[in-house]
Design a protein around this motif. Sequence first.
Motif, PDB file in Angstrom:
ATOM      1  N   GLU A 192      42.646  35.058  32.371  1.00 38.99           N
ATOM      2  CA  GLU A 192      41.771  33.915  32.120  1.00 38.99           C
ATOM      3  C   GLU A 192      42.290  32.659  32.805  1.00 38.99           C
ATOM      4  O   GLU A 192      41.523  31.756  33.149  1.00 38.99           O
ATOM      5  CB  GLU A 192      41.565  33.677  30.620  1.00 38.99           C
TER       6      GLU A 192
ATOM      7  N   PHE B  41      41.099  32.661  36.391  1.00 43.25           N
ATOM      8  CA  PHE B  41      39.673  32.336  36.448  1.00 43.25           C
ATOM      9  C   PHE B  41      39.367  30.984  35.801  1.00 43.25           C
ATOM     10  O   PHE B  41      38.205  30.686  35.499  1.00 43.25           O
ATOM     11  CB  PHE B  41      38.856  33.466  35.811  1.00 43.25           C
TER      12      PHE B  41
ATOM     13  N   PHE C 106      32.011  32.781  34.219  1.00 42.37           N
ATOM     14  CA  PHE C 106      31.602  34.091  33.725  1.00 42.37           C
ATOM     15  C   PHE C 106      30.133  34.283  34.079  1.00 42.37           C
ATOM     16  O   PHE C 106      29.256  33.597  33.540  1.00 42.37           O
ATOM     17  CB  PHE C 106      31.763  34.193  32.207  1.00 42.37           C
TER      18      PHE C 106
ATOM     19  N   THR D  49      32.159  42.417  31.381  1.00 36.07           N
ATOM     20  CA  THR D  49      32.318  40.992  31.661  1.00 36.07           C
ATOM     21  C   THR D  49      32.466  40.795  33.165  1.00 36.07           C
ATOM     22  O   THR D  49      33.210  41.511  33.824  1.00 36.07           O
ATOM     23  CB  THR D  49      33.558  40.425  30.955  1.00 36.07           C
TER      24      THR D  49
ATOM     25  N   CYS E 236      33.673  38.068  35.824  1.00 35.77           N
ATOM     26  CA  CYS E 236      34.381  36.818  36.117  1.00 35.77           C
ATOM     27  C   CYS E 236      34.309  36.550  37.617  1.00 35.77           C
ATOM     28  O   CYS E 236      34.274  37.485  38.412  1.00 35.77           O
ATOM     29  CB  CYS E 236      35.854  36.899  35.715  1.00 35.77           C
ATOM     30  N   TYR E 237      34.299  35.287  38.000  1.00 42.58           N
ATOM     31  CA  TYR E 237      34.365  34.972  39.424  1.00 42.58           C
ATOM     32  C   TYR E 237      35.263  33.769  39.662  1.00 42.58           C
ATOM     33  O   TYR E 237      35.398  32.886  38.824  1.00 42.58           O
ATOM     34  CB  TYR E 237      32.976  34.732  40.021  1.00 42.58           C
ATOM     35  N   ARG E 238      35.918  33.782  40.811  1.00 41.48           N
ATOM     36  CA  ARG E 238      36.794  32.673  41.250  1.00 41.48           C
ATOM     37  C   ARG E 238      36.590  32.494  42.740  1.00 41.48           C
ATOM     38  O   ARG E 238      36.787  33.432  43.531  1.00 41.48           O
ATOM     39  CB  ARG E 238      38.249  33.011  40.947  1.00 41.48           C
TER      40      ARG E 238
END
Length: 381
Positions: A250, A253, A270, A288, A290-292
Amino acid sequence: MNNTLANLATLSTAKSKRLSSYDRTGGNSDRVGVEPGATHTLAAIEGAGQITHLWITIDCADPLYRRNLIFRCYWDGEENPSVESPIGDFFGNGWGMHYNFSTPPLACAPAGGKAHVCYFPMPFGRGARIEIENQSVEPIRSLYYYVDYEEWESCPDSLGRFHAWYNQELTAPESEQGNVENEWGLFGDAPKNASDANNYLFAEIEGTGHFVGVNYYVNCPSPMWYGEGDDMFLVDGEPWPGSAHGTGTEDYFNMAWCPREPFSHPSFGFGRVPGENGGDKLGWLGRTHCYRLHLTDPVRFTKSLRASIEHGHANVLTLELATVAYWYQSEPHKPFPALPSVEARKPRPEITAVDIHRWRDAWRKSVGGANPWGDERPSGV
């Protein structure tokens, strides 16, 4: 790329062009069909220039068409693609699903995320080819698309080529304690991990360039928090722990304290969480996204980059993981491993209430068939 508005007023002699699926007869049937096993070329461009915008939407009877249609890009006449990914995962929807997703360079837009949009600039010096291969057993009934690009006299040597790589893995506990899902130290002292050897790998690059982001799709088969795993970037062949070592999933991200709520920022968020608005009572069970995006803080390398993340602290968790990593680099690039087969790419089923009830029944039997509540622990634990 750091400021997309900074050069907007700069005049240029580039020629703006578009390739699309428009009806060549002048009618309104602006689509093409693609049979199972066939490949359709969206763009075959000669010379120098830059792809500036992509828009694609698809009608296919296959419920998993977004995992079964493969998106590829080739630059400068290369034999090995610089972009290779299931089309849904590339644009920002995992598991063959469709849901709204919005970032500056990538989007899955309404209706219901079914419009695939990309604004990543994709320069080329000696031609470009963009394709979709239909690996489904169903035909693509309708493929609509725009490919907007600029035609240049030449491509500056300073511009890297755009790359994207899809990877997936069904992980297993691989810590010093063996086959124990000992997250949060539930079954004894928490293990340690002084290596990236068993991490989930999302980029392994050779050349000079910079890493610009990742879509990270995690399916967690238990209500346990999946996000203790550290991110690790090893630059130019350096040994562990490297020059860019993180503190938790977390944290990488840009989230905190085990979140499970939708959030959308230009650089992180998210795209999807389990349960209605993330407010379910089953912890982090389920899918789930997630993106960065490293649009203002790219990870730069001159020889190589190995980017990975632990699946749970010290790699203790079973997780279904899939990623698409995005970067720019000089050519030639290291060829990608063979894409997993259609069957291997099929997402694992989601855990249901019935499955959880079966877990409870197995627990009741394991403690003697009495009437336990479910929070009982074996002696010594």
